[in-house]
Design a protein around this motif. Structure first.
Motif, PDB file in Angstrom:
ATOM      1  N   SER A 163      -0.907  -5.450   6.107  1.00 29.83           N
ATOM      2  CA  SER A 163       0.420  -5.979   6.478  1.00 29.83           C
ATOM      3  C   SER A 163       1.349  -4.915   6.970  1.00 29.83           C
ATOM      4  O   SER A 163       1.060  -3.593   6.412  1.00 29.83           O
ATOM      5  N   ALA A 164       2.261  -5.116   7.905  1.00 27.90           N
ATOM      6  CA  ALA A 164       2.900  -3.936   8.361  1.00 27.90           C
ATOM      7  C   ALA A 164       4.006  -3.472   7.536  1.00 27.90           C
ATOM      8  O   ALA A 164       4.179  -2.135   7.794  1.00 27.90           O
ATOM      9  N   HIS A 165       4.297  -4.248   6.855  1.00 29.61           N
ATOM     10  CA  HIS A 165       5.410  -3.720   5.668  1.00 29.61           C
ATOM     11  C   HIS A 165       4.817  -2.661   4.806  1.00 29.61           C
ATOM     12  O   HIS A 165       5.503  -1.685   4.152  1.00 29.61           O
ATOM     13  N   ASN A 166       3.613  -2.690   4.453  1.00 27.70           N
ATOM     14  CA  ASN A 166       2.706  -1.677   3.774  1.00 27.70           C
ATOM     15  C   ASN A 166       2.786  -0.374   4.299  1.00 27.70           C
ATOM     16  O   ASN A 166       2.464   0.601   3.901  1.00 27.70           O
ATOM     17  N   LEU A 167       2.718  -0.384   5.528  1.00 32.10           N
ATOM     18  CA  LEU A 167       2.643   0.961   6.520  1.00 32.10           C
ATOM     19  C   LEU A 167       4.003   1.702   6.158  1.00 32.10           C
ATOM     20  O   LEU A 167       3.940   2.756   6.118  1.00 32.10           O
ATOM     21  N   LEU A 168       5.060   0.931   6.327  1.00 30.67           N
ATOM     22  CA  LEU A 168       6.255   1.419   5.919  1.00 30.67           C
ATOM     23  C   LEU A 168       6.470   1.886   4.676  1.00 30.67           C
ATOM     24  O   LEU A 168       6.942   2.961   4.340  1.00 30.67           O
ATOM     25  N   VAL A 169       6.026   1.393   3.537  1.00 28.69           N
ATOM     26  CA  VAL A 169       5.870   1.805   2.144  1.00 28.69           C
ATOM     27  C   VAL A 169       4.925   3.061   2.201  1.00 28.69           C
ATOM     28  O   VAL A 169       5.482   4.127   1.258  1.00 28.69           O
ATOM     29  N   VAL A 170       3.935   3.003   2.854  1.00 33.83           N
ATOM     30  CA  VAL A 170       3.130   4.376   2.776  1.00 33.83           C
ATOM     31  C   VAL A 170       3.944   5.564   3.182  1.00 33.83           C
ATOM     32  O   VAL A 170       3.915   6.609   2.875  1.00 33.83           O
ATOM     33  N   ALA A 171       4.518   5.206   4.354  1.00 33.71           N
ATOM     34  CA  ALA A 171       5.366   6.408   5.285  1.00 33.71           C
ATOM     35  C   ALA A 171       6.452   6.959   4.120  1.00 33.71           C
ATOM     36  O   ALA A 171       6.824   8.033   4.222  1.00 33.71           O
ATOM     37  N   ILE A 172       7.009   5.856   3.441  1.00 35.03           N
ATOM     38  CA  ILE A 172       8.142   6.266   2.698  1.00 35.03           C
ATOM     39  C   ILE A 172       7.727   7.149   1.561  1.00 35.03           C
ATOM     40  O   ILE A 172       8.246   8.036   1.290  1.00 35.03           O
ATOM     41  N   VAL A 173       6.453   6.752   1.092  1.00 35.88           N
ATOM     42  CA  VAL A 173       5.779   7.437  -0.199  1.00 35.88           C
ATOM     43  C   VAL A 173       5.396   9.051   0.481  1.00 35.88           C
ATOM     44  O   VAL A 173       5.541   9.973  -0.284  1.00 35.88           O
ATOM     45  N   CYS A 174       4.932   9.076   1.631  1.00 37.43           N
ATOM     46  CA  CYS A 174       4.517  10.330   2.223  1.00 37.43           C
ATOM     47  C   CYS A 174       5.670  10.918   2.650  1.00 37.43           C
ATOM     48  O   CYS A 174       5.730  12.367   2.582  1.00 37.43           O
ATOM     49  N   VAL A 175       6.963  10.512   2.982  1.00 29.63           N
ATOM     50  CA  VAL A 175       7.883  11.410   3.687  1.00 29.63           C
ATOM     51  C   VAL A 175       8.892  11.965   2.640  1.00 29.63           C
ATOM     52  O   VAL A 175       9.411  12.867   2.716  1.00 29.63           O
ATOM     53  N   PHE A 176       9.355  10.744   1.815  1.00 33.15           N
ATOM     54  CA  PHE A 176      10.384  11.200   0.933  1.00 33.15           C
ATOM     55  C   PHE A 176       9.639  11.852  -0.604  1.00 33.15           C
ATOM     56  O   PHE A 176       8.554  11.801  -0.797  1.00 33.15           O
ATOM     57  N   ASN A 177      10.472  12.328  -1.456  1.00 32.95           N
ATOM     58  CA  ASN A 177      10.148  13.025  -2.527  1.00 32.95           C
ATOM     59  C   ASN A 177       9.815  12.012  -3.581  1.00 32.95           C
ATOM     60  O   ASN A 177      10.641  11.967  -4.699  1.00 32.95           O
ATOM     61  N   VAL A 178       8.815  11.388  -3.533  1.00 29.60           N
ATOM     62  CA  VAL A 178       8.346  10.376  -4.203  1.00 29.60           C
ATOM     63  C   VAL A 178       7.048  10.766  -4.916  1.00 29.60           C
ATOM     64  O   VAL A 178       6.076  11.287  -4.065  1.00 29.60           O
ATOM     65  N   SER A 179       6.772  10.484  -6.084  1.00 29.69           N
ATOM     66  CA  SER A 179       5.250  10.588  -6.693  1.00 29.69           C
ATOM     67  C   SER A 179       4.397   9.988  -6.088  1.00 29.69           C
ATOM     68  O   SER A 179       4.172   8.650  -6.078  1.00 29.69           O
ATOM     69  N   VAL A 180       3.250  10.669  -5.390  1.00 27.78           N
ATOM     70  CA  VAL A 180       2.313   9.983  -4.584  1.00 27.78           C
ATOM     71  C   VAL A 180       1.363   9.302  -5.856  1.00 27.78           C
ATOM     72  O   VAL A 180       0.795   8.220  -5.661  1.00 27.78           O
ATOM     73  N   GLY A 227       4.346   1.655  -5.116  1.00 33.34           N
ATOM     74  CA  GLY A 227       3.056   1.031  -5.053  1.00 33.34           C
ATOM     75  C   GLY A 227       3.080  -0.227  -5.866  1.00 33.34           C
ATOM     76  O   GLY A 227       1.791  -0.882  -5.324  1.00 33.34           O
ATOM     77  N   ALA A 228       3.976  -0.905  -6.275  1.00 28.83           N
ATOM     78  CA  ALA A 228       3.732  -2.125  -6.665  1.00 28.83           C
ATOM     79  C   ALA A 228       3.744  -3.117  -5.280  1.00 28.83           C
ATOM     80  O   ALA A 228       3.035  -4.023  -5.388  1.00 28.83           O
ATOM     81  N   ALA A 229       4.416  -2.686  -4.272  1.00 31.16           N
ATOM     82  CA  ALA A 229       4.333  -3.282  -2.926  1.00 31.16           C
ATOM     83  C   ALA A 229       2.770  -3.414  -2.572  1.00 31.16           C
ATOM     84  O   ALA A 229       2.575  -4.377  -1.824  1.00 31.16           O
ATOM     85  N   LEU A 230       2.176  -2.420  -2.604  1.00 28.95           N
ATOM     86  CA  LEU A 230       0.771  -2.284  -2.075  1.00 28.95           C
ATOM     87  C   LEU A 230      -0.191  -3.254  -2.900  1.00 28.95           C
ATOM     88  O   LEU A 230      -0.877  -3.881  -2.321  1.00 28.95           O
ATOM     89  N   GLY A 231       0.371  -3.216  -4.261  1.00 29.17           N
ATOM     90  CA  GLY A 231      -0.568  -4.153  -5.284  1.00 29.17           C
ATOM     91  C   GLY A 231      -0.100  -5.514  -4.898  1.00 29.17           C
ATOM     92  O   GLY A 231      -1.183  -6.571  -5.026  1.00 29.17           O
ATOM     93  N   LEU A 232       0.998  -6.025  -5.037  1.00 32.06           N
ATOM     94  CA  LEU A 232       1.580  -7.468  -5.236  1.00 32.06           C
ATOM     95  C   LEU A 232       1.463  -8.103  -3.876  1.00 32.06           C
ATOM     96  O   LEU A 232       1.076  -9.205  -3.521  1.00 32.06           O
ATOM     97  N   THR A 233       1.408  -7.610  -2.552  1.00 31.41           N
ATOM     98  CA  THR A 233       1.331  -8.032  -1.116  1.00 31.41           C
ATOM     99  C   THR A 233      -0.073  -7.823  -0.646  1.00 31.41           C
ATOM    100  O   THR A 233      -0.756  -6.744  -0.908  1.00 31.41           O
TER     101      THR A 233
END
Length: 172
Positions: free
Chosen positions: A41-58, A31-37
């Motif tokens: 940006s395209a990399h934030n789509l990747l970050v959101v996908a990682i949060v949704c796909v992997f066992n990470v706390s939303v 989530g820091a990536a979403l706040g700092l950048t």
């Protein structure tokens, strides 16, 4: 007002959840990536996908986004200086940037923007320290303050109220 209450409830449920401190800390670090950048940006789509796909706390990711958004705005001049150093002031990297920009899909990353590049590089460098600090923070909160908060009169009053119980019935 309702949004603020939902945010506080989400924060409390994340910190008191069954998720491991590692899952919550990974969510905060991502989530820091979403706040700092910059958000668009395209990399934030990747970050959101990682949060949704992997066992990470939303909830952890939302908390990280909430915490690091004002930090990102405050550090934008620093990110711009770092991005300018990497993009403009380092001639040995110009060949790399030219070849990346001519590659397919890479121009969508906006890495030709000094703030985007500087904030992304900063987040990558800070990812592990953010994760480790968040993990220690969640562990300490659960070991010390977590039970005190659950036993507080305000927490018990809110969780015992009819409105809260009705809200829990319809919550996904």
């Amino acid at each position: 007002m309702l949004t603020l209450l939902k945010l506080i409830q989400s924060l409390a449920s994340t910190l008191h959840s069954e998720g491991t401190p590692t899952q919550v800390a990974l969510g905060i670090a991502l989530g820091a990536a979403l706040g700092l950048t910059p958000l668009m940006s395209a990399h934030n789509l990747l970050v959101v996908a990682i949060v949704c796909v992997f066992n990470v706390s939303v909830g952890g990711a939302m908390l990280g986004w909430l915490i690091f958004t004002p930090v990102g705005f405050l550090l934008d001049p620093l990110f711009d200086a770092l991005g300018r150093l990497l993009l403009v002031d380092t001639p040995s990297l110009q060949g790399l940037w030219t070849s990346m920009y001519n590659a397919p899909l890479v121009p969508f990353t906006n890495f030709n923007n000094t703030v985007v590049l500087g904030s992304f590089v900063s987040w990558v460098v800070l990812f592990v320290p953010i994760f480790l600090l968040a993990r220690v923070g969640v562990e300490r909160y659960r070991a010390t303050w977590g039970e005190r908060v659950r036993q507080s009169a305000a927490y018990r009053a809110i969780s015992a109220s009819r409105a809260y119980n009705l809200y829990k019935l319809f919550r996904p």
